[in-house]
Scaffold this motif. Structure first.
Motif, PDB file in Angstrom:
ATOM      1  N   PRO A  72       1.118  -1.433  -0.097  1.00  0.00           N
ATOM      2  CA  PRO A  72      -0.571  -0.285  -0.037  1.00  0.00           C
ATOM      3  C   PRO A  72       1.104   1.388   0.284  1.00  0.00           C
ATOM      4  O   PRO A  72       1.697   1.478   0.664  1.00  0.00           O
ATOM      5  CB  PRO A  72      -0.554   0.086   1.150  1.00  0.00           C
ATOM      6  N   LYS A 103      -1.679   4.371  -4.081  1.00  0.00           N
ATOM      7  CA  LYS A 103      -2.797   2.957  -4.080  1.00  0.00           C
ATOM      8  C   LYS A 103      -2.811   2.836  -2.731  1.00  0.00           C
ATOM      9  O   LYS A 103      -2.165   1.673  -2.209  1.00  0.00           O
ATOM     10  CB  LYS A 103      -2.183   2.414  -5.302  1.00  0.00           C
ATOM     11  N   GLU A 120      -4.972   0.818  -0.947  1.00  0.00           N
ATOM     12  CA  GLU A 120      -4.778  -1.030  -0.607  1.00  0.00           C
ATOM     13  C   GLU A 120      -3.943  -2.172  -1.089  1.00  0.00           C
ATOM     14  O   GLU A 120      -4.353  -3.061  -1.071  1.00  0.00           O
ATOM     15  CB  GLU A 120      -6.265  -0.876  -1.783  1.00  0.00           C
TER      16      GLU A 120
END
Length: 112
Positions: free
Chosen positions: A55, A59, A61
């Motif tokens: 992560p 980004k 996630e």
């Protein structure tokens, strides 16, 4: 051969190629880039690998990405744009005395 001279191969970025050996044998794709120092090429949609991504701010996630891995140039064969079949290539002097690639099957000059 001079050290600073760039190696010339039978394929270039943007060519359509066919894989002649390996897991993706028989598949065709477009060359995204060629690494001349390692004699390898990246082909769109072929030799896919999974990459685990941590992560980050961009980004959050993270996750698993699929991306292309390189293929050795000796395992790729140029697809003739006119016939749509894989062909060996040669070099000959074209107009202006510059070397051009040509199809050994048809004798046609390959642009690019």
């Amino acid at each position: 051969m001079e050290r600073n001279k760039k190696a010339k191969f039978h394929i270039k970025t943007g060519d359509t190629v066919k894989v002649i050996s390996g897991d993706d044998k028989g598949k065709t794709g477009k060359v995204l880039s060629v690494d001349t120092s390692k004699r390898r090429a990246f082909v769109e949609g072929l030799n896919m690998i999974t990459k685990h991504v941590k992560p980050t701010a961009a980004k959050p996630e993270g996750g698993i990405d699929k991306k292309e891995a390189s293929i050795d140039i000796s395992n790729l064969m140029l697809v003739d744009p006119k016939t749509g079949e894989a062909t060996r290539t040669g070099r000959k002097a074209g107009e202006n005395g510059k070397l051009v690639r040509y199809s050994k099957k048809t004798g046609e000059v390959i642009n690019g």
